[in-house]
Design a protein around this motif. Sequence first.
Motif, short mmCIF file in Angstrom:
data_model
loop_
_atom_site.label_atom_id
_atom_site.label_comp_id
_atom_site.label_asym_id
_atom_site.label_seq_id
_atom_site.Cartn_x
_atom_site.Cartn_y
_atom_site.Cartn_z
N THR A 19 18.42 53.02 47.70
CA THR A 19 17.72 51.77 47.42
C THR A 19 16.46 51.66 48.27
O THR A 19 15.41 51.27 47.78
CB THR A 19 18.63 50.56 47.69
N PHE A 20 16.56 52.02 49.54
CA PHE A 20 15.42 51.94 50.45
C PHE A 20 14.42 53.08 50.24
O PHE A 20 13.27 52.98 50.64
CB PHE A 20 15.87 51.92 51.91
N ASN A 21 14.86 54.18 49.64
CA ASN A 21 14.01 55.36 49.45
C ASN A 21 14.11 55.87 48.02
O ASN A 21 14.56 57.00 47.78
CB ASN A 21 14.44 56.46 50.43
N PRO A 22 13.69 55.07 47.03
CA PRO A 22 13.91 55.45 45.63
C PRO A 22 13.15 56.69 45.18
O PRO A 22 13.58 57.36 44.26
CB PRO A 22 13.44 54.21 44.86
N ASN A 23 12.05 57.02 45.82
CA ASN A 23 11.24 58.17 45.38
C ASN A 23 11.38 59.37 46.30
O ASN A 23 10.64 60.34 46.16
CB ASN A 23 9.76 57.76 45.30
N LEU A 24 12.32 59.34 47.20
CA LEU A 24 12.52 60.44 48.14
C LEU A 24 13.24 61.60 47.44
O LEU A 24 14.27 61.41 46.81
CB LEU A 24 13.35 59.97 49.34
N ASN A 25 12.67 62.78 47.57
CA ASN A 25 13.29 63.99 47.03
C ASN A 25 13.96 64.70 48.21
O ASN A 25 13.30 65.33 49.02
CB ASN A 25 12.25 64.89 46.36
N CYS A 26 15.28 64.59 48.29
CA CYS A 26 16.02 65.16 49.42
C CYS A 26 15.90 66.67 49.50
O CYS A 26 16.03 67.25 50.58
CB CYS A 26 17.49 64.74 49.34
N ASP A 27 15.63 67.33 48.38
CA ASP A 27 15.47 68.78 48.38
C ASP A 27 14.11 69.22 48.93
O ASP A 27 13.93 70.39 49.27
CB ASP A 27 15.65 69.34 46.97
N LYS A 28 13.17 68.30 49.01
CA LYS A 28 11.82 68.65 49.46
C LYS A 28 11.36 67.75 50.61
O LYS A 28 10.17 67.50 50.76
CB LYS A 28 10.84 68.55 48.29
N MET A 29 12.29 67.28 51.41
CA MET A 29 11.94 66.43 52.54
C MET A 29 11.22 67.28 53.58
O MET A 29 11.57 68.44 53.80
CB MET A 29 13.21 65.82 53.14
N CYS A 45 12.76 55.06 55.04
CA CYS A 45 13.05 53.63 55.25
C CYS A 45 14.55 53.49 55.52
O CYS A 45 15.38 53.94 54.75
CB CYS A 45 12.65 52.82 54.02
N LEU A 46 14.87 52.85 56.63
CA LEU A 46 16.27 52.68 57.04
C LEU A 46 16.78 51.27 56.79
O LEU A 46 17.99 51.07 56.66
CB LEU A 46 16.44 53.02 58.53
N ASP A 47 15.91 50.30 56.76
CA ASP A 47 16.30 48.91 56.53
C ASP A 47 15.09 48.15 56.01
O ASP A 47 13.96 48.50 56.33
CB ASP A 47 16.81 48.28 57.83
N GLY A 48 15.33 47.14 55.23
CA GLY A 48 14.23 46.37 54.69
C GLY A 48 14.70 45.22 53.84
O GLY A 48 15.91 44.94 53.73
#
Length: 93
Positions: free
Chosen positions: A70-80, A87-90
């Motif tokens: 929810t906090f990182n909807p566009n994060l690609n964990c395979d290409k971090m 984002c950890l909280d918001g």
Amino acid sequence: MASASYKSAIFFSFVLLFILSISMAESRAVSSGIGTNSALICSKIYGANIGDTCFSIMQQFSMTPEAFTTFNPNLNCDKMFVGEWICLDGSSI
């Protein structure tokens, strides 16, 4: 027989109608999304380090997978990458 100026006026009218149709369709698509997705304001951010994975960050900060995505909807964990802001909280506005 139609004059050249009459033909160009008809052609111009069709072009204008086409452009207006596209413009109206795009404005409807944009306005239909208003209010459905609220903006997220992050109140706690983490910069990824060497060896970090999405899972290790979730564990380190006691986050559920649902909260993390929810906090990182566009994060690609395979290409971090190192230094990527996570984002950890918001809250949403």
